[in-house]
Design a protein around this motif. Structure first.
Motif, short mmCIF file in Angstrom:
data_model
loop_
_atom_site.label_atom_id
_atom_site.label_comp_id
_atom_site.label_asym_id
_atom_site.label_seq_id
_atom_site.Cartn_x
_atom_site.Cartn_y
_atom_site.Cartn_z
N ARG A 138 0.84 -1.22 0.00
CA ARG A 138 0.00 0.00 0.00
C ARG A 138 0.86 1.25 0.00
O ARG A 138 0.54 2.24 -0.67
N ALA A 139 1.97 1.23 0.74
CA ALA A 139 2.86 2.39 0.76
C ALA A 139 3.50 2.59 -0.61
O ALA A 139 3.59 3.72 -1.10
N VAL A 140 3.94 1.51 -1.24
CA VAL A 140 4.54 1.61 -2.58
C VAL A 140 3.53 2.20 -3.56
O VAL A 140 3.86 3.10 -4.35
N LEU A 141 2.30 1.73 -3.51
CA LEU A 141 1.29 2.22 -4.45
C LEU A 141 0.95 3.68 -4.20
O LEU A 141 0.80 4.46 -5.15
N PHE A 142 0.89 4.09 -2.94
CA PHE A 142 0.66 5.51 -2.65
C PHE A 142 1.85 6.33 -3.13
O PHE A 142 1.70 7.40 -3.72
N GLY A 143 3.06 5.84 -2.86
CA GLY A 143 4.27 6.54 -3.30
C GLY A 143 4.32 6.70 -4.80
O GLY A 143 4.65 7.77 -5.32
N ALA A 144 3.97 5.65 -5.53
CA ALA A 144 3.97 5.72 -6.99
C ALA A 144 2.92 6.71 -7.49
O ALA A 144 3.13 7.42 -8.47
N ALA A 145 1.79 6.79 -6.79
CA ALA A 145 0.69 7.66 -7.20
C ALA A 145 0.91 9.12 -6.84
O ALA A 145 0.18 9.99 -7.32
N THR A 146 1.92 9.41 -6.02
CA THR A 146 2.13 10.80 -5.58
C THR A 146 3.58 11.26 -5.70
O THR A 146 3.89 12.41 -5.37
N HIS A 147 4.49 10.42 -6.16
CA HIS A 147 5.92 10.72 -6.08
C HIS A 147 6.31 12.04 -6.75
O HIS A 147 7.24 12.70 -6.32
N ASP A 148 5.63 12.45 -7.80
CA ASP A 148 5.97 13.69 -8.51
C ASP A 148 5.02 14.84 -8.21
O ASP A 148 4.97 15.82 -8.96
N ILE A 149 4.30 14.78 -7.12
CA ILE A 149 3.29 15.79 -6.82
C ILE A 149 3.90 17.20 -6.70
O ILE A 149 3.24 18.19 -6.96
N GLY A 150 5.17 17.27 -6.40
CA GLY A 150 5.85 18.56 -6.33
C GLY A 150 5.93 19.28 -7.66
O GLY A 150 6.21 20.48 -7.71
N LYS A 151 5.66 18.58 -8.74
CA LYS A 151 5.66 19.22 -10.05
C LYS A 151 4.48 20.17 -10.22
O LYS A 151 4.43 20.94 -11.17
N VAL A 152 3.54 20.13 -9.28
CA VAL A 152 2.49 21.15 -9.24
C VAL A 152 3.15 22.51 -9.06
O VAL A 152 2.72 23.50 -9.67
N LEU A 153 4.18 22.58 -8.23
CA LEU A 153 4.90 23.83 -7.99
C LEU A 153 6.02 24.07 -8.99
O LEU A 153 6.51 25.19 -9.12
N HIS A 154 6.44 23.02 -9.67
CA HIS A 154 7.53 23.11 -10.65
C HIS A 154 7.12 22.44 -11.96
O HIS A 154 7.70 21.42 -12.36
N PRO A 155 6.10 23.01 -12.65
CA PRO A 155 5.58 22.36 -13.86
C PRO A 155 6.60 22.27 -14.99
O PRO A 155 6.45 21.42 -15.88
N GLU A 156 7.63 23.09 -14.96
CA GLU A 156 8.67 23.00 -15.99
C GLU A 156 9.36 21.64 -15.95
O GLU A 156 9.92 21.18 -16.95
N GLU A 157 9.30 20.96 -14.81
CA GLU A 157 9.92 19.65 -14.68
C GLU A 157 9.03 18.53 -15.22
O GLU A 157 9.44 17.36 -15.23
N LEU A 158 7.83 18.87 -15.69
CA LEU A 158 6.99 17.89 -16.38
C LEU A 158 7.51 17.59 -17.78
O LEU A 158 7.26 16.53 -18.32
N SER A 159 8.22 18.55 -18.35
CA SER A 159 8.72 18.36 -19.71
C SER A 159 10.23 18.49 -19.81
O SER A 159 10.79 18.39 -20.90
#
Length: 196
Positions: free
Chosen positions: A66-87
């Motif tokens: 469950r922790a792995v699945l939550f981590g995979a589902a949220t690991h890049d959530i900081g890209k909300v603040l750094h959208p340039e790192e999406l591309s």
């Protein structure tokens, strides 16, 4: 926000599982770009498949799925603040993501994946950290031998297999997962980076 909802829950050509509601609610509250929702969905799906296989192939391997699945589902959530790192490249999203998750009341044990997915080679990395990092690489068919070797070491300990046997077993599974990368990349790239 309609695009974000479609990225997280809508029909997906590669048959991706939907994001868990806990992750989807966080992304919605943060007004995440749809591309981020699609990316996290793809990585979560790979983590789901990988951890399911590991549980069957190595029943003695102890990890918090469950922790792995939550981590995979949220690991890049900081890209909300750094959208340039999406591309493009960058790691500023890692600490930002951990902070966002902690500010949202997420248990530090789960929030850590936002940072640890990029620092899988740090001393003390847990198997769960390694598995999130592997899923974050394999979803796009990126194979990282040093990372995979750390997982192989754990498999050898619990199974008693020779290292080369554990390697070949894991390698075959990761090859199978990587084979779906084209569809996952096309799915992700079908969504915009801009919030709308």
């Amino acid at each position: 926000m309609e695009l974000l909802a479609r990225a997280m829950w809508g029909p997906a050509a590669p048959g991706l599982r939907v994001l868990p509601s806990s992750a989807a609610e966080l992304l919605t509250a943060l007004r995440a770009p749809a591309r981020l929702g699609a990316h996290l969905r793809a990585v979560h799906d790979v983590a789901w498949r990988l951890t399911g296989w590991l549980g069957g192939a190595y029943p003695g391997l102890r990890f918090d799925r469950r922790a792995v699945l939550f981590g995979a589902a949220t690991h890049d959530i900081g890209k909300v603040l750094h959208p340039e790192e999406l591309s493009g490249p960058g790691s500023r999203h890692e600490d930002a993501g951990r902070w966002l998750l902690l500010a949202a009341g997420v248990d530090p044990r789960l929030a850590r994946f936002a940072g640890s997915h990029g620092r899988w080679d740090a001393p003390g990395a847990r198997l769960e950290d390694l598995l999130v990092a592997v899923a974050d690489k394999v979803w796009k068919a990126n194979r990282v031998p040093d990372l995979e070797y750390l997982v192989v070491q754990r498999l050898v300990v619990v199974s008693g297999q020779e290292p080369w046997t554990a390697f070949l077993t894991l390698d075959g599974q990761l090859d199978a997962l990587a084979a779906g990368a084209g569809g996952r990349l096309a799915y992700q790239n079908g969504f915009p980076i801009a919030v709308g």
